[in-house]
Scaffold this motif. Structure first.
Motif, PDB file in Angstrom:
ATOM      1  N   MET A   1      62.441  59.137  57.485  1.00  0.00           N
ATOM      2  CA  MET A   1      62.039  59.126  56.098  1.00  0.00           C
ATOM      3  C   MET A   1      61.005  58.021  55.872  1.00  0.00           C
ATOM      4  O   MET A   1      61.141  56.910  56.362  1.00  0.00           O
ATOM      5  CB  MET A   1      63.257  58.931  55.202  1.00  0.00           C
ATOM      6  CG  MET A   1      62.933  58.905  53.758  1.00  0.00           C
ATOM      7  SD  MET A   1      64.423  59.140  52.795  1.00  0.00           S
ATOM      8  CE  MET A   1      63.694  59.322  51.219  1.00  0.00           C
ATOM      9  N   LEU A   2      59.977  58.324  55.114  1.00  0.00           N
ATOM     10  CA  LEU A   2      58.887  57.405  54.835  1.00  0.00           C
ATOM     11  C   LEU A   2      59.323  56.353  53.814  1.00  0.00           C
ATOM     12  O   LEU A   2      59.856  56.679  52.758  1.00  0.00           O
ATOM     13  CB  LEU A   2      57.697  58.203  54.297  1.00  0.00           C
ATOM     14  CG  LEU A   2      56.419  57.442  53.990  1.00  0.00           C
ATOM     15  CD1 LEU A   2      55.836  56.844  55.275  1.00  0.00           C
ATOM     16  CD2 LEU A   2      55.411  58.365  53.333  1.00  0.00           C
ATOM     17  N   THR A   8      55.575  51.851  45.356  1.00  0.00           N
ATOM     18  CA  THR A   8      56.331  51.576  44.133  1.00  0.00           C
ATOM     19  C   THR A   8      56.154  50.120  43.699  1.00  0.00           C
ATOM     20  O   THR A   8      56.056  49.837  42.499  1.00  0.00           O
ATOM     21  CB  THR A   8      57.824  51.931  44.284  1.00  0.00           C
ATOM     22  OG1 THR A   8      58.379  51.239  45.394  1.00  0.00           O
ATOM     23  CG2 THR A   8      58.006  53.436  44.468  1.00  0.00           C
ATOM     24  N   GLN A   9      56.061  49.218  44.652  1.00  0.00           N
ATOM     25  CA  GLN A   9      55.839  47.810  44.292  1.00  0.00           C
ATOM     26  C   GLN A   9      54.451  47.608  43.689  1.00  0.00           C
ATOM     27  O   GLN A   9      54.300  46.881  42.699  1.00  0.00           O
ATOM     28  CB  GLN A   9      56.018  46.904  45.509  1.00  0.00           C
ATOM     29  CG  GLN A   9      57.462  46.727  45.909  1.00  0.00           C
ATOM     30  CD  GLN A   9      57.610  45.831  47.131  1.00  0.00           C
ATOM     31  OE1 GLN A   9      56.688  45.661  47.926  1.00  0.00           O
ATOM     32  NE2 GLN A   9      58.795  45.257  47.290  1.00  0.00           N
ATOM     33  N   ALA A  78      55.580  58.818  45.048  1.00  0.00           N
ATOM     34  CA  ALA A  78      56.334  58.199  46.139  1.00  0.00           C
ATOM     35  C   ALA A  78      57.416  59.135  46.679  1.00  0.00           C
ATOM     36  O   ALA A  78      57.698  59.145  47.876  1.00  0.00           O
ATOM     37  CB  ALA A  78      56.953  56.882  45.679  1.00  0.00           C
ATOM     38  N   VAL A  79      57.993  59.936  45.811  1.00  0.00           N
ATOM     39  CA  VAL A  79      59.066  60.845  46.219  1.00  0.00           C
ATOM     40  C   VAL A  79      58.552  61.968  47.130  1.00  0.00           C
ATOM     41  O   VAL A  79      59.271  62.430  48.003  1.00  0.00           O
ATOM     42  CB  VAL A  79      59.766  61.441  44.973  1.00  0.00           C
ATOM     43  CG1 VAL A  79      60.720  62.554  45.336  1.00  0.00           C
ATOM     44  CG2 VAL A  79      60.487  60.359  44.208  1.00  0.00           C
ATOM     45  N   ALA A  84      52.311  58.267  56.436  1.00  0.00           N
ATOM     46  CA  ALA A  84      51.828  56.906  56.201  1.00  0.00           C
ATOM     47  C   ALA A  84      50.383  56.872  55.714  1.00  0.00           C
ATOM     48  O   ALA A  84      50.009  55.978  54.953  1.00  0.00           O
ATOM     49  CB  ALA A  84      51.974  56.085  57.475  1.00  0.00           C
ATOM     50  N   ALA A  85      49.572  57.824  56.125  1.00  0.00           N
ATOM     51  CA  ALA A  85      48.181  57.858  55.678  1.00  0.00           C
ATOM     52  C   ALA A  85      48.101  58.128  54.185  1.00  0.00           C
ATOM     53  O   ALA A  85      47.317  57.486  53.467  1.00  0.00           O
ATOM     54  CB  ALA A  85      47.394  58.911  56.457  1.00  0.00           C
ATOM     55  N   GLN A  86      48.896  59.050  53.699  1.00  0.00           N
ATOM     56  CA  GLN A  86      48.935  59.334  52.260  1.00  0.00           C
ATOM     57  C   GLN A  86      49.425  58.112  51.492  1.00  0.00           C
ATOM     58  O   GLN A  86      48.909  57.796  50.424  1.00  0.00           O
ATOM     59  CB  GLN A  86      49.852  60.527  51.967  1.00  0.00           C
ATOM     60  CG  GLN A  86      49.333  61.845  52.468  1.00  0.00           C
ATOM     61  CD  GLN A  86      50.365  62.952  52.304  1.00  0.00           C
ATOM     62  OE1 GLN A  86      51.564  62.702  52.187  1.00  0.00           O
ATOM     63  NE2 GLN A  86      49.891  64.185  52.306  1.00  0.00           N
ATOM     64  N   LEU A  87      50.413  57.450  52.044  1.00  0.00           N
ATOM     65  CA  LEU A  87      50.955  56.244  51.421  1.00  0.00           C
ATOM     66  C   LEU A  87      49.892  55.154  51.331  1.00  0.00           C
ATOM     67  O   LEU A  87      49.684  54.564  50.268  1.00  0.00           O
ATOM     68  CB  LEU A  87      52.175  55.740  52.201  1.00  0.00           C
ATOM     69  CG  LEU A  87      52.760  54.404  51.764  1.00  0.00           C
ATOM     70  CD1 LEU A  87      53.279  54.468  50.338  1.00  0.00           C
ATOM     71  CD2 LEU A  87      53.864  53.974  52.725  1.00  0.00           C
TER      72      LEU A  87
END
Length: 103
Positions: A1-2, A8-9, A78-79, A84-87
């Motif tokens: 899970m990512l 979110t921070q 975020a859900v 990781a690239a999208q994040l």
């Protein structure tokens, strides 16, 4: 899970800065920048959830709602993030928008 904690921070920090900003700063573009970010984050979340559907645009709820709008849109994104690239891209968007907003 990512682990989407960085997003979110970042969103929560930007929202807190907007809430603490004087009305004059919001009027000079801070709120408009936050709304543009919220709309982009919401659009990305909707496309990830259902790529075949046309994304709905987040309405302008006024400058005092901008902080809440980026919080909701950021947490929704975020859900549904898949990698990781999208994040990293989303976190960068938040940082860039915060700089442009001047908060």
């Amino acid at each position: 899970m990512l682990d989407t904690t960085p997003l979110t921070q970042a969103v929560d920090h930007f929202a807190d800065r907007l809430r603490a900003a004087p009305q004059s700063r919001l009027q000079r573009g801070g709120a408009a920048e936050a709304l543009a970010l919220a709309r982009e984050l919401a659009r990305r979340a909707q496309l990830l959830e259902d790529p075949s559907a046309e994304p709905r645009e987040m309405p302008d709820a006024g400058m005092f709602a901008a902080a809440d709008q980026i919080t909701v849109a950021g947490h929704d994104l975020a859900v549904v993030l898949k990698d990781a690239a999208q994040l990293a891209e989303a976190v960068a968007l938040v940082g860039e928008a915060q700089k442009r907003a001047g908060v």
